[in-house]
Design an enzyme around this catalytic site. Structure first.
Site, mmCIF file in Angstrom:
data_model
loop_
_atom_site.group_PDB
_atom_site.id
_atom_site.type_symbol
_atom_site.label_atom_id
_atom_site.label_comp_id
_atom_site.label_asym_id
_atom_site.label_seq_id
_atom_site.Cartn_x
_atom_site.Cartn_y
_atom_site.Cartn_z
ATOM 1 N N ARG A 298 -28.105 17.885 -39.873
ATOM 2 C CA ARG A 298 -29.111 18.782 -39.296
ATOM 3 C C ARG A 298 -30.282 17.936 -38.789
ATOM 4 N NH1 ARG A 298 -27.556 22.157 -44.050
ATOM 5 N NH2 ARG A 298 -27.066 24.260 -43.324
ATOM 6 N N ARG A 334 -25.424 17.220 -35.188
ATOM 7 C CA ARG A 334 -25.736 18.486 -34.527
ATOM 8 C C ARG A 334 -27.043 18.340 -33.761
ATOM 9 N NH1 ARG A 334 -26.793 23.908 -37.912
ATOM 10 N NH2 ARG A 334 -28.789 22.905 -38.302
ATOM 11 N N ASN A 458 -23.938 30.674 -42.692
ATOM 12 C CA ASN A 458 -25.295 31.112 -43.053
ATOM 13 C C ASN A 458 -25.852 32.056 -41.995
ATOM 14 O OD1 ASN A 458 -24.956 29.238 -45.033
ATOM 15 N ND2 ASN A 458 -26.224 27.674 -44.062
ATOM 16 N N ASP A 459 -25.701 31.653 -40.737
ATOM 17 C CA ASP A 459 -26.193 32.502 -39.660
ATOM 18 C C ASP A 459 -25.204 33.615 -39.332
ATOM 19 O OD1 ASP A 459 -28.800 31.677 -38.854
ATOM 20 O OD2 ASP A 459 -27.915 29.786 -38.234
ATOM 21 N N ARG A 469 -31.278 36.046 -43.683
ATOM 22 C CA ARG A 469 -30.827 35.111 -44.724
ATOM 23 C C ARG A 469 -31.950 34.641 -45.634
ATOM 24 N NH1 ARG A 469 -29.255 29.859 -40.987
ATOM 25 N NH2 ARG A 469 -29.538 28.598 -42.830
ATOM 26 N N CYS A 506 -19.217 24.779 -42.339
ATOM 27 C CA CYS A 506 -20.324 23.971 -42.870
ATOM 28 C C CYS A 506 -21.437 24.836 -43.456
ATOM 29 C CB CYS A 506 -20.864 23.020 -41.801
ATOM 30 S SG CYS A 506 -21.578 23.876 -40.399
#
Ligand code: PEP
Ligand code: MG
Length: 582
Positions: A298, A334, A458-459, A469, A506
């Site tokens: 990230r 990313r 997560n998203d 979240r 991920c």
């Protein structure tokens, strides 16, 4: 002793004194004074109270002059509290009979009073608790003077307790002294929670209002496995937790001895287990824990906490550091996922007026809007790629047009580097996150245009189930076990298999042991997980057969309610967990 429950987001147990943030970073040690010093300490308290009263009177006069009498009345209420004979007498009594320091006595008495106001069931009085905190702040400033200790200047180990910590604040926590943290707000996959995992400190979020129950210096146990915070534990509880800490150290050491053994099911299916990182330092943690590479870097965390713009060289150095740890294994970098809850100080202006940050200018949308930022990063990735098996991944893609636009910028940057004669790698694989429902629904079409998928659960979960979240008040609606999520995951895995591109997950779901057999049973062969969970997840995979995983996935997929799926997965988990964790 009392116990509060929240959402466990980073495992482990931490024991230490409370550092309550929100009172201007004051830390009030649970100090005691000698019997002989009681008179002089009481004089010190009275003196501080007088100074606070003088300060409030001055503010009252100023407000009356500039704003009018009605506004000045607010300060009148504050003055009343400072002069309240009952409150002052109680503080003095604590100093004399319990030998509390004036700071500790003041905090205890004022916080108890604030709590009483909050629990009277009257909105107006509950709001007066804020006045009490203001008063506490002023009083502590006068009592502690220069001795106040700030989070950035810690010298001893503490447990940080706060209403909220932003991802930037969390990123800047000093690992050496912050043993654990607990926040009143926050959700299981908020970036603050993810960072707690990255820092490897036990953490709990979403506890709800509890700070008024605590004074700085109170002894705290953070049980990051169960999501429990224990305030002023008794001796027996402390002993129990100390024993659990020792057991966990032994389990970690025994798993550590098997980190080099690949994650292969008992019937011979090899599963790749990659690490998720936010900081370059974590690459080494992943390597020493037996990761097969980095599945998600990230990179936006390079910006959080930074006081200046990041140069191409800053990016390049960070990426090289990660690649050096995995010279022959995949490293998925990313591109920036800024926005929503990840807003660096330098870019505050850009995001200021966004009304709904999770649905607003975020992630790849920011990169495509601020092309200079995007191009700088892409140049650095392509240059660093000469040193290893680097892959580029675009976050939050929501349409084919957007994906193609991102790829066009990349092609343009490749040409620039070529023309400038700068060494770079041309054939870097390009993948994308699958984390917006539109992409999950059209997964096959997207799969034809990229080299790999990585599913950001997560998203994906928050967008599919319409549940933020990061918001604990909707935590019960945010559930990875929801049948709609399982259906979409199957669809994405099948699209990858049909088109022939690898798919990994991920999102945090892959780091949660109970979902590992389910994901593998649904066809997943690559997981990217938090560094701490790598040894456990590899061991679980070595303990299962593919047939068992497929059976679990089929049974879970036939259930109608998330609650039933979760209960079922929890029950199945035991047989795969490493010894000592079951
Ligand atoms: C995700 O959304 O699952 C993901 C991995 O990305 P992030 O948590 O950084 O949004
Ligand atoms: Mg995401």
């Amino acid at each position: 002793m009392h116990v509060k429950n929240g959402i466990a987001v980073s495992p482990g147990i931490a024991i230490g004194p409370a550092f309550v943030l929100g009172v201007e970073d004051f830390r009030v040690p649970q100090n005691y004074v000698s019997v002989a010093a009681a008179d002089s300490e009481i004089t010190r308290l009275r003196c501080a109270l007088d100074n606070v009263a003088a300060e409030i009177s001055a503010n009252e006069a100023l407000a009356a002059q500039h704003l009018g009498k009605e506004y000045a009345a607010i300060f009148g209420a504050h003055l009343q509290f400072v002069r309240d004979p009952k409150l002052v007498a109680e503080m003095e009594q604590r100093i004399r009979t319990l030998h509390h320091s004036p700071e500790f006595a003041a905090t205890q008495v004022l916080r108890r009073f604030a709590r009483e106001l909050q629990h009277l069931g009257n909105q107006y009085l509950a709001e007066r608790a804020t006045d009490i905190f203001d008063l506490e702040r002023s009083l502590l400033r006068h009592l502690l003077g220069e001795q106040r200790e700030e989070l950035s200047h810690l010298t001893t180990s503490v447990i940080v307790l706060a209403h909220n910590l932003t991802p930037s604040e969390t990123a800047n926590l000093n690992r050496k002294f912050v043993r654990g943290f607990v926040t009143e707000v926050g959700g299981s996959t908020s970036h603050t929670a993810i960072l707690a995992g990255a820092l490897e400190i036990p953490a709990i979020v979403g506890v709800g209002s509890f700070l008024t129950d605590i004074a700085g210096g109170d002894l705290i146990i953070v049980d990051g496995d169960q999501g429990k915070i224990i305030i002023n534990p008794d001796d027996q509880t402390i002993a129990l937790y100390q024993a659990a800490q020792a057991r966990s150290r032994t389990n970690t050491a025994s798993l550590q001895a098997r980190t080099d053994v690949p994650a292969e099911t008992r019937d011979g299916t090899r599963i790749a287990v990659y690490g998720n990182i936010e900081f370059p330092d974590e690459a080494e943690h992943c390597r020493t824990r037996g990761a097969d590479g980095i599945g998600l870097y990230r990179t936006e965390f390079l910006y959080l906490g930074a006081t200046r713009e990041r140069s191409e060289e800053d990016h390049f150095e960070a990426y090289s550091k990660v690649i050096r740890n995995f010279p022959n294994q995949p490293v998925v970098i990313r591109t920036l996922d800024l926005g929503a809850d990840k807003v660096p100080g330098a870019l505050q202006e850009v995001f200021r007026d966004i009304t709904n940050p999770e649905l607003g200018l975020r992630s790849i949308r920011v990169s495509l809007e601020y092309l200079g930022l995007f191009r700088t990063q892409l140049r650095a990735i392509l240059r660093a790629a000469t040193e290893g098996d680097v892959r580029i991944m675009f976050p939050l893609i929501s349409s084919l047009a957007e994906l193609r636009q991102a790829k066009m910028v990349l092609a343009d940057v490749l040409e620039d580097l070529e023309e400038q004669g700068i060494p770079f790698r041309r054939d870097v694989p390009v993948g994308m996150m699958v984390e917006v429902p539109s992409v999950a629904l059209l997964a096959e079409e997207f799969a034809r245009e990229v080299d790999f998928f990585s599913v950001g659960t997560n998203d994906l979960i928050q967008y599919v189930l319409a549940a933020d979240r990061s918001d604990p008040s909707v935590a019960k609606y945010y559930n990875a076990a929801d049948p709609a999520i399982l259906l979409l995951l199957r669809r994405i895995f099948a699209a990858g298999a049909k088109v022939g591109i690898p798919v990994s997950v991920c999102g945090q779901m892959a780091s949660d042991p109970k979902f590992v057999p389910l994901l593998i049973g649904m066809g997943l062969r690559q997981l990217s997980v938090t560094p701490q969970s790598i040894p456990t997840i590899k061991e679980m995979i070595r303990n299962m057969t593919l047939a068992e995983a497929e059976d679990i996935a089929n049974r879970a997929s036939s259930m109608e309610l998330a609650r039933d799926v979760e209960f079922f997965l929890r029950g199945e988990l035991r047989r795969f967990l490493p010894d000592g964790q079951a």
